[in-house]
Scaffold this motif. Structure first.
Motif, PDB file in Angstrom:
ATOM      1  N   GLY A   1      45.494  -7.161  40.083  1.00 27.21           N
ATOM      2  CA  GLY A   1      46.180  -7.806  41.170  1.00 27.21           C
ATOM      3  C   GLY A   1      47.426  -7.381  41.473  1.00 27.21           C
ATOM      4  O   GLY A   1      48.332  -6.712  42.301  1.00 27.21           O
ATOM      5  N   ASP A   2      47.670  -7.888  40.119  1.00 28.46           N
ATOM      6  CA  ASP A   2      49.487  -7.315  40.154  1.00 28.46           C
ATOM      7  C   ASP A   2      49.925  -6.355  40.162  1.00 28.46           C
ATOM      8  O   ASP A   2      51.173  -5.973  40.481  1.00 28.46           O
ATOM      9  N   SER A   3      49.184  -5.243  39.382  1.00 30.82           N
ATOM     10  CA  SER A   3      49.866  -3.775  39.416  1.00 30.82           C
ATOM     11  C   SER A   3      49.287  -3.325  41.093  1.00 30.82           C
ATOM     12  O   SER A   3      50.384  -2.347  41.428  1.00 30.82           O
ATOM     13  N   LEU A   4      48.377  -3.697  41.456  1.00 28.04           N
ATOM     14  CA  LEU A   4      48.140  -3.333  43.031  1.00 28.04           C
ATOM     15  C   LEU A   4      49.691  -3.501  44.264  1.00 28.04           C
ATOM     16  O   LEU A   4      49.457  -2.959  44.694  1.00 28.04           O
ATOM     17  N   GLU A   5      49.866  -4.981  43.627  1.00 27.84           N
ATOM     18  CA  GLU A   5      50.946  -5.337  44.194  1.00 27.84           C
ATOM     19  C   GLU A   5      52.228  -4.811  44.493  1.00 27.84           C
ATOM     20  O   GLU A   5      52.743  -4.579  45.751  1.00 27.84           O
ATOM     21  N   VAL A   6      52.497  -4.046  43.274  1.00 24.78           N
ATOM     22  CA  VAL A   6      53.685  -3.080  43.033  1.00 24.78           C
ATOM     23  C   VAL A   6      53.909  -1.930  43.642  1.00 24.78           C
ATOM     24  O   VAL A   6      54.282  -1.020  44.048  1.00 24.78           O
ATOM     25  N   CYS A   7      52.005  -1.986  43.456  1.00 20.23           N
ATOM     26  CA  CYS A   7      51.423  -0.047  44.020  1.00 20.23           C
ATOM     27  C   CYS A   7      51.985   0.092  45.664  1.00 20.23           C
ATOM     28  O   CYS A   7      52.586   0.295  46.522  1.00 20.23           O
TER      29      CYS A   7
END
Length: 1019
Positions: free
Chosen positions: A703-709
């Motif tokens: 979820g954290d990486s998804l938010e950045v992308c």
């Protein structure tokens, strides 16, 4: 909440906190002094209703008149109050419109009452409240009550528990989807109060941040200003007392839940566009009529009269038939014995089940049962499965056997056997000690539970012991050690006890414990054995984390891969013996690191890592997460139907990846790209480029990486993800789940379906075009907001392949046929007006128009909701048939144009034929054309039916009988003497045959030389 920092402060700190509270609109809750609490709590209730008593009628009318069809007929009906525009009787326009609105309101009212009853059931749950303060709530949450899924309907901070240590187990499945029990500890200051009554006079307050969406963290301070003495003492057993911080709309659960909305199906939108095209054709036809008149006289008034005259080209009965069809589909779904317990909670979008392209599913409780079973123990040279547990039990029994001094010593066992026995003993012992599991005992006398054996009077019997832990993996491991003879019988914050096969109870003191985190991917514990004083450091974790920690070996990587391919969740177990000097040195450095002000986490981690070197590899364990029944074939069925499946879960990355493999969400032949953790734009760009170079690869992202992308590369990421055969998003918050649904709808314009079973899935379910809940798992909150409820995940296959497909194809056929019924009579009106000097005079008046769309043709046309092109078994056997529906070919401008041409042909034949064959009276034209029209409609229904049902036959003959019987009462419109003559019969027969026979021939030839896919299967 996940984090809470208790502090002690002074009055100056209080003043600063009050100023900060005022600036940030945070919350300060006083204990023992409710008069100081200025904030008002929102009403603590959930609401899934769309309307209230005052907004129901205007809200429903607004939703209905947003459709062009209904708004158009409202304008036409109102125009009949103008004398110069009046065409026919008022009831011929207002009665159908009123009936449509009445049916719609009744349906919406039924759905709204059901939502109200479900909300009332949830909001009516009673909880005890301490009357000494309006902010203190007493929840009778005995451990067994928690196991019975009783929810705490607020965000609260634990002040005191009946446990001496202040510990308590909670579940957060309504927030993050995890059904594991999590150990929480009450505020130390209030837990240590001498008497419970001290809570009511304590001079303390809680400062809490303003309500936040983040479900994983909470920032707050507990401040006690001075001591006080209370003389009240209560005796409560098995309770948790907490101070409520957020209620109602301010709770994390509600903040992460979107407001309920009215969902409109794609079929309704498509039909709405077609009605606009029909209106445009109607206006053009009216202009042509006025132009052929030469725009003489009050041509503008004549134009509007022609528009009203041709208003039946857009049939108002379309909405009635479609809405009644939706109700029929819902009834069929709930009566299907192959999917028992299925409930249709919204009767407006059953056709959406037949147009889905993306299925977004939760993991825990939806794909899995969240029940772990121990499957494999690997020691490097030997592997033990479930069928060899007796051998392990034998080794453990020998290791803990009581010495027999009276007997002569037996011959020494072979060296190899002693080595294997020793390794098994060490491995099982490590598994039994390295965990965060707590045994819970149920009292046989009163049904209450105790978390310690001491409070259970040392009752170590197996029939009243259960385990609670933050991970079901650990419970499975502890249950397995119990099955082989080494049983965890007691645990608190400082020690744990094991019972051997011989009945001896061994005590181990917990010196340090290092919990599992998603960053470290491992957990450790340092224990001291009571009898020997030996200190041992045990650790277990994922193979990627443990590979560099354990001593060199040549089997770990290979066996981890083998177990992963079997769908097992693996854990590497290791140990390291510590001397007293080594542990003392470590303890000093560890405590010093924990006192650091700067970079505390890094320093603590560095000290712990100093121990994690050259550890002895003991074993590799394999645990299977039990899937729901028939998950694998159901997912394969959905994939073959062209549905792309995304798994959105709040669970850990390793767990989500393992389930994706074991459920065959990701096939064994497909590669998996684990999206590296990124925190800024540059890292996201590099990782997206790395992912772009891979083909036919499943994606796993946190979820954290998804938010950045999504923040920097939303379009690129969604485009790449949509090309993947499967996507797994782990550590997703409820808001992120809903955001993913919105992104798919926005970037792909395809229909989405979301399925879950917990409160954390509500936002996703409400955001999707179609929301399904499996209400057999985590509670009722998700079912309150869902469109459909199923009891098992496997039922979704039949729900989509059979009922969804049938609902879409039936509604498409029904909608087009109803429009054909309006277009054919409008064509006849146009021919009649053009022949009779373009006069704006209606061909059929009064009851003939009302009877045409109701008594004479309604039942046969509506019987199309029972039609099916293939049997349900065939639809499940060939899911590729479902893939064709996603292209929308059953209802398109092409099929609509075909029906327009059919209507023009048949309308022209019926009207011109009647004019050619009519006798001396104009009334004969009406009789011949209208009778031929009714017979043509009945025959057209018969020509379009693919599978006959006895109700269809009944509807055909019932309608024909009603028309024949009503002829005796239609003397106002027909010449009763003429319609009983042979001339009337043969003229009607000829016209009807000419209008229908060519269409039958064309259909026969098309089916013979270019048959549809379903006809190949049915033949």
């Amino acid at each position: 909440s996940s984090h809470f920092r208790p502090l002690q402060s002074c009055c100056d700190c209080l003043a600063r906190m009050c100023r900060r509270t005022k600036e940030l609109k945070a919350r300060t809750v006083w204990l023992g002094h409710p008069e100081k609490c200025e904030e008002k709590y929102p009403k603590n209730a959930i609401k899934n209703q769309k309307y209230n008593f005052f907004t129901f009628v205007p809200g429903v009318l607004y939703q209905q008149f947003k459709f062009f069809l209904n708004l158009y007929f409202l304008v036409v009906a109102c125009s009949q109050f103008v004398p110069s525009l009046k065409i026919g009787y008022l009831y011929t326009y207002w009665a159908p419109l009123g009936f449509v609105m009445a049916v719609t309101m009744v349906r919406e009212a039924v759905d709204e009452v059901r939502r109200y009853q479900r909300d009332k059931e949830m909001n009516s749950q009673l909880y005890s409240k301490l009357t000494f303060s309006p902010h203190l709530f007493l929840f009778l949450s005995h451990y067994n009550v928690l196991l019975q899924n009783q929810r705490i309907p607020a965000d609260m901070i634990f002040l005191r528990t009946s446990e001496k240590t202040g510990s308590c187990f909670i579940r957060t499945d309504q927030l993050d989807g995890e059904t594991d029990w999590k150990l929480k500890v009450a505020v130390v200051c209030t837990q240590r109060l001498p008497a419970l009554g001290d809570l009511f006079s304590i001079n303390a307050y809680v400062y809490a941040q303003k309500p936040q969406l983040d479900i994983h963290s909470f920032e707050g301070n507990f401040t006690r200003l001075m001591s006080s003495i209370a003389f009240l003492s209560l005796c409560l057993t098995g309770t948790v007392i907490g101070v409520v911080i957020y209620t109602g709309k301010e709770t994390r659960s509600v903040l992460n839940t979107s407001s309920p909305k009215n969902k409109v199906g794609l079929l309704d939108l498509e039909l709405n566009r077609l009605t606009k095209a029909l209106f445009l054709a109607q206006v053009v036809l009216s202009i042509v009529m006025v132009a052929l008149q030469g725009f003489v006289g009050p041509w503008f008034r004549n134009l509007f009269r022609f528009i009203v005259l041709f208003s039946y080209i857009i049939p108002i009965s379309l909405r009635v038939n479609l809405d009644m069809g939706k109700s029929a589909y819902g009834w069929m779904i709930m009566k299907d014995e192959n999917i028992p317990g299925t409930v249709v909670r919204t009767s407006t979008i059953p056709e959406e089940l037949g147009r889905l392209v993306y299925l977004l599913t939760d993991k825990t409780g939806t794909l899995t049962q969240n029940e772990m079973i121990f499957k494999r123990l690997h020691l490097g040279t030997v592997s033990y499965g479930t069928d060899t547990m007796d051998e392990i039990q034998s080794h453990i029994g020998q290791s803990y056997a009581q010495p027999q001094p009276a007997q002569a010593p037996k011959a020494a066992a072979p060296k190899v056997r002693r080595s294997v026995s020793s390794r098994i003993h060490e491995a099982v012992k490590a598994i039994a000690l390295c965990h965060n599991v707590t045994p819970v005992y149920e009292s046989r006398a009163n049904g209450e539970t105790e978390s310690t054996a001491a409070e259970a009077d040392q009752d170590f019997s197996d029939d009243n012991r259960t385990y609670q832990a933050s991970s079901p993996d650990e419970v499975a491991l502890v249950r397995w050690t119990e099955s082989v003879g080494l049983t965890l019988v007691n645990r608190d914050l400082t020690s744990l006890q094991l019972k051997t096969p011989a009945g001896q109870v061994l005590t181990y003191y917990i010196l340090q414990i290092f919990p599992f985190t998603s960053e470290s991917k491992r957990m450790g514990i340092i224990i001291r054995e009571e009898t020997t004083g030996d200190i041992t450091f045990y650790m277990k974790g994922a193979d990627v984390a443990m590979a560099s920690i354990v001593q060199y070996n040549d089997w770990l990587e290979e066996e981890c891969g083998n177990m992963a391919r079997e769908g097992l969740r693996t854990l590497v177990v290791a140990k390291k013996s510590l001397s007293e000097e080594q542990y003392t040195d470590f303890e000093n450095r560890y405590n010093q690191a924990k006192l650091s002000i700067h970079d505390r986490a890094l320093k603590v981690s560095a000290v712990v890592e100093s121990l994690e070197r050259e550890m002895e590899l003991l074993c590799l364990t394999g645990v299977e997460d039990q899937l729901q029944a028939d998950v694998r074939p159901t997912l394969e069925l959905l994939r073959n139907a062209g549905i792309k499946i995304w798994m959105l879960t709040g669970d850990k990355l390793e767990t989500a990846t393992c389930i994706a493999k074991s459920s065959h969400l990701v096939s064994r032949s497909q590669d998996i790209h684990v999206f590296r953790s990124v925190s800024n734009r540059g890292e996201a760009h590099l990782e997206l480029n790395a992912f772009r170079r891979k083909h036919d690869c499943a994606l796993v992202i946190s979820g954290d990486s998804l938010e950045v992308c999504l923040r920097y590369y939303e379009h690129e990421f969604v485009e790449l993800a949509c090309q993947c055969p499967a996507v797994v998003c782990c550590r997703c918050s409820p808001t992120q789940k809903a955001q993913i649904v919105h992104l798919l709808k926005q970037h792909t314009a395809n229909r989405t379906c979301a399925i879950g079973d917990g409160g954390n899935d509500v936002s996703m379910i409400q955001a999707a075009d179609c929301g399904i809940v499996g209400y057999g798992g985590e509670g009722k909150q998700a079912s309150l907001a869902a469109d459909f409820s199923i009891t098992q995940f496997k039922h979704i296959g039949r729900l989509l392949m059979v009922h969804g497909r049938n609902s879409y194809k039936r509604s498409a056929a029904l909608g087009q046929f109803v429009m054909h019924r309006g277009m054919i009579i409008s064509t006849m009106q146009a021919v009649f007006s053009s022949i009779f000097y373009f006069a704006s005079v209606p061909l059929y008046q009064g009851f003939l128009m009302v009877g045409y769309s109701t008594i004479y043709t309604m039942f046969p046309v509506f019987s199309l909701v029972l039609d099916q092109d293939v049997k349900p078994e065939m639809a499940l056997l060939y899911p590729e048939l479902y893939k064709d529906l996603t292209k929308g070919r059953s209802l398109s401008f092409k099929t609509f144009l075909i029906w327009v041409l059919i209507s023009i042909y048949q309308g022209g034949i019926l009207m011109y034929g009647a004019l050619v064959m009519f006798e001396s009276e104009f009334v004969h034209v009406v009789a011949i054309s209208f009778t031929a029209l009714i017979l043509t409609e009945l025959l057209m229904v018969a020509l379009n039916i693919r599978t006959w049902h006895w109700l269809m036959v009944l509807a055909e003959f019932l309608s024909l009988g009603c028309y024949i019987a009503s002829l005796a009462f239609l003397n106002e419109y027909f010449d009763l003497g003429f319609i009983t003559t042979p001339a009337f019969l043969w003229k009607v027969s000829v016209i009807t045959v000419v209008s229908c026979l060519p269409l039958y021939i064309i259909k026969y030839l098309k089916r013979k030389f270019s048959p549809p896919s379903y006809s190949k299967l049915s033949s």
